[in-house]
Design an enzyme around this catalytic site. Structure first.
Site, PDB file in Angstrom:
ATOM      1  N   ASP A   1      -0.561  -5.624  -0.504  1.00 58.04           N
ATOM      2  CA  ASP A   1      -0.673  -7.065  -0.288  1.00 58.04           C
ATOM      3  C   ASP A   1      -2.068  -7.605  -0.597  1.00 58.04           C
ATOM      4  OD1 ASP A   1      -2.058  -5.939   1.786  1.00 58.04           O
ATOM      5  OD2 ASP A   1      -1.181  -7.181   3.356  1.00 58.04           O
ATOM      6  N   GLU A   2      -2.817  -6.912  -1.441  1.00 60.97           N
ATOM      7  CA  GLU A   2      -4.183  -7.346  -1.731  1.00 60.97           C
ATOM      8  C   GLU A   2      -4.562  -6.953  -3.145  1.00 60.97           C
ATOM      9  OE1 GLU A   2      -8.419  -7.429   0.752  1.00 60.97           O
ATOM     10  OE2 GLU A   2      -6.906  -5.904   1.183  1.00 60.97           O
TER      11      GLU A   2
END
Length: 343
Positions: free
Chosen positions: A50-51
């Site tokens: 998620d990054e």
């Protein structure tokens, strides 16, 4: 707190309501977000599910907008189209961008410019510098260094002499300087799955079916992505948080749960010597195409039958769902699993 192991969270809050994770869903959404990032710029470097880092240099003419405007529209579209929020850190380099992204979560949007970077960093603790962990913070504190501003006043050569390579890194980062480039992902280097237990486990017999379940998950992903791997790696973490990794290279690449599990079990058996484990994982690396995977094994007469059985199970699962059929070891483990309180 964020990233706390579930068994620790349950110890702290035994009445908590726990929602079972859905990694397939998270991965699907993560891939969709990643594709939307690549529509903004080809320079996208994922660092977790998620990054990611994005380099938007030179994209103003393409998007007819500044980098800030482009990112604001991007996170707005994520909320409207997918239903998830995101935080943005906009800065001239990776170090500052990562710091900015953490400033106002959730739904944060922070900008650190090069001109104000040094002033912004001055009163921040040294632990905000990438690579300065708790142990090294104690070393710096013993030397009277607790803020990044203190590092800014020190000579880089002196820092290097006192702290080696880490000193050189701190000398650059404390000034807001970071020359690392955004490197686009070249594809996965491994496929793995792991789980953390609610209570520590030392028994080989209890770890074995968990390892099989993880092996099947890894196998399903390999098959879905039409890739295979030659090296199987077992990962364990003891109750004292010591990580253990053991690897075995197979004669031929595989995408079969049977072969992944058998290699993992051999590695696991040597490590179950009474120690208690809080995590187990299995992974496959040295990835390649699936065409070369799992040729006929002339030394293991049963390998061919097990392969056909596994492929038949895959067909049934594709048609009736992943729970339509399961191996006897997993079925037995589920039957013997103690019921949860209140169930």
């Amino acid at each position: 707190r964020s990233a706390m192991p579930m068994f620790k969270a349950m110890e702290a809050c035994p009445d908590a309501v726990v929602v079972k994770p859905n990694m397939d869903k998270y991965a699907k959404v993560g891939r969709e977000v990643r594709e939307r990032m690549r529509a903004l710029t080809p320079l996208v470097e994922p660092i977790s599910i998620d990054e990611a880092f994005l380099d938007l240099t030179g994209t103003e003419r393409l998007h007819h907008a500044t980098a800030a405007e482009t990112l604001a529209a991007f996170i707005r579209d994520l909320e409207e189209d997918i239903g998830i929020s995101a935080s943005v850190g906009l800065a001239p380099n990776k170090f500052l961008a990562k710091l900015a992204s953490d400033l106002e979560k959730p739904r944060g949007f922070s900008v650190i410019g090069q001109a104000e970077a040094k002033t912004f960093l001055a009163d921040k603790p040294v632990g905000m510098i990438w690579g300065v962990g708790k142990v090294f913070q104690k070393t710096l504190a013993a030397d009277g260094i607790e803020t990044i501003g203190q590092l800014q006043t020190m000579d880089g050569t002196d820092l290097a002499r006192r702290y080696g390579a880490m000193g050189l890194r701190m000398a650059r980062l404390c000034q807001g300087e970071d020359d690392r480039t955004v490197t686009p992902s070249r594809g996965a280097k491994s496929v793995s799955n792991e789980t953390t237990f609610n209570t520590d486990i030392s028994s080989f017999d209890k770890l074995r079916p968990i390892l099989l379940d993880l092996s099947e998950k890894v196998s399903r992903r390999l098959k879905k992505e039409e890739i295979s791997g030659r090296t199987v790696t077992l990962k364990l973490k003891t109750n004292e948080f010591k990580s253990i990794t053991r690897a075995r290279q197979l004669q031929d690449p595989t995408q079969l749960a049977d072969r992944i599990f058998r290699a993992g079990v051999d590695l696991l058996e040597k490590e179950t010597d009474g120690r208690r484990f809080r995590l187990i994982g299995i992974g496959v690396s040295d990835l390649g195409k699936s065409e070369q995977a799992d040729p006929q094994d002339l030394l293991d007469e049963g390998a061919g039958r097990r392969k056909q059985a596994e492929l038949a199970m895959d067909t049934l699962r594709d048609k009736f769902g992943k729970d339509a059929v399961e191996r006897g070891l997993l079925h037995e483990a589920r039957l013997n699993k103690p019921a949860k309180p209140g169930s």
